[in-house]
Write a protein that holds these residues in place. Structure first.
Motif, short mmCIF file in Angstrom:
data_model
loop_
_atom_site.label_atom_id
_atom_site.label_comp_id
_atom_site.label_asym_id
_atom_site.label_seq_id
_atom_site.Cartn_x
_atom_site.Cartn_y
_atom_site.Cartn_z
N THR A 142 -89.01 98.08 53.25
CA THR A 142 -87.84 97.65 54.02
C THR A 142 -88.09 97.61 55.51
OG1 THR A 142 -87.04 99.93 54.04
CG2 THR A 142 -86.20 98.49 52.29
N THR A 143 -89.18 98.22 55.97
CA THR A 143 -89.56 98.18 57.38
C THR A 143 -91.07 97.95 57.48
OG1 THR A 143 -89.98 100.56 57.54
CG2 THR A 143 -87.73 99.82 58.06
N HIS A 155 -90.05 97.46 62.79
CA HIS A 155 -89.34 96.23 62.45
C HIS A 155 -88.39 96.51 61.29
CE1 HIS A 155 -92.02 94.01 65.10
NE2 HIS A 155 -92.98 94.78 64.62
N GLY A 156 -87.10 96.29 61.54
CA GLY A 156 -86.08 96.59 60.54
C GLY A 156 -85.58 98.02 60.61
N GLY A 189 -79.36 103.78 60.10
CA GLY A 189 -80.24 102.64 59.85
C GLY A 189 -81.47 103.08 59.08
N ARG A 190 -82.33 102.12 58.82
CA ARG A 190 -83.54 102.40 58.05
C ARG A 190 -84.56 103.18 58.86
NH1 ARG A 190 -83.22 96.51 55.78
NH2 ARG A 190 -82.19 96.94 53.81
N THR A 191 -85.30 104.04 58.16
CA THR A 191 -86.35 104.83 58.77
C THR A 191 -87.71 104.24 58.41
OG1 THR A 191 -85.00 106.82 58.62
CG2 THR A 191 -87.36 107.15 58.92
N GLY A 192 -88.52 103.96 59.41
CA GLY A 192 -89.87 103.46 59.16
C GLY A 192 -90.76 104.58 58.64
#
Length: 166
Positions: free
Chosen positions: A107-108, A129-130, A146-149
Motif C-alpha cells: 500500500t506504500t 509514497h501513500g 493514514g498508512r504506515t510505510g
C-alpha cells in the motif's frame, strides 16, 4: 520542535531527525536572520499526510483547530533542499527507490533522496509514497493517521544516518 532547535539552538544538537514536519515558509519563520550552523538532517514524510501536507502550505483547518497551530510550511522536498543549502551543499540530490520488505503490504513505497557533498553535513529525505502522518516502521499507526510505510524502519534509518553503534 527539532526544526526550531536546529535554527535557534543548534549548540544543543549534533543533528536532527524530523518526522512528519516541515520547515516554516519565510513568512512564518519566528526568528529570521539567525546565524546558520550546518547540521546533518534526516527527514521522513508521507505523501498522503492529512495533517502536515507533503506539498507544503497550510495544515487542514480541522488540524489547525485541534493542534492550535498554523502558518504555512515549505514542501517536504523544499524542506530538504532548504537544509542542504544551509549546509552548503551545491551538488544535485540523488533519489533511489527502496526495495520492498518481504511480507509487507504493497500500500506504500519509499524513496530516499540524499543531498551529499564532501566536507558538508548531509541531508536525507525518506518519502513514503501513500503514507500518512505516521512513523515508518514495522508497526502500523492507528488508521486515522493514514498508512504506515513498512519499507523503511525509522529507528534503523536514524542509527545508520548518524552512524550509531548497534
Amino acid at each position: 520542535m527539532v526544526i526550531r532547535l536546529l535554527h535557534e539552538r543548534p549548540d544543543l544538537l549534533d543533528g536532527g531527525a524530523v518526522i512528519a514536519a516541515q520547515q516554516p515558509s519565510p513568512d512564518n519563520f519566528v526568528l529570521p536572520g539567525l546565524p546558520v550552523v550546518p547540521k546533518p538532517v534526516l527527514l521522513f514524510h508521507g505523501t498522503k499526510d492529512r495533517i502536515v501536507p507533503y506539498g507544503g502550505g497550510q495544515m487542514a483547518a480541522w488540524a489547525r483547530f485541534i493542534f492550535k497551530a498554523g502558518g504555512t510550511t515549505l514542501s517536504a522536498m523544499d524542506t530538504a533542499a532548504h537544509f542542504a543549502a544551509r549546509n552548503g551543499i551545491t551538488a544535485a540530490p540523488v533519489t533511489v527507490e527502496l526495495p520492498r520488505r518481504a511480507g509487507q503490504p504493497d500500500t506504500t513505497s519509499v524513496s530516499r533522496t540524499d543531498y551529499r557533498q564532501d566536507a558538508h553535513a548531509p541531508v536525507t529525505l525518506y518519502t513514503v509514497h501513500g503514507g500518512g502522518h505516521t512513523i515508518p516502521g514495522a508497526k502500523p499507526s492507528p488508521r486515522l493517521m493514514g498508512r504506515t510505510g513498512a519499507d523503511v524502519h525509522t529507528t534503523e534509518a536514524i542509527a545508520e544516518f548518524f552512524a550509531f553503534d548497534r
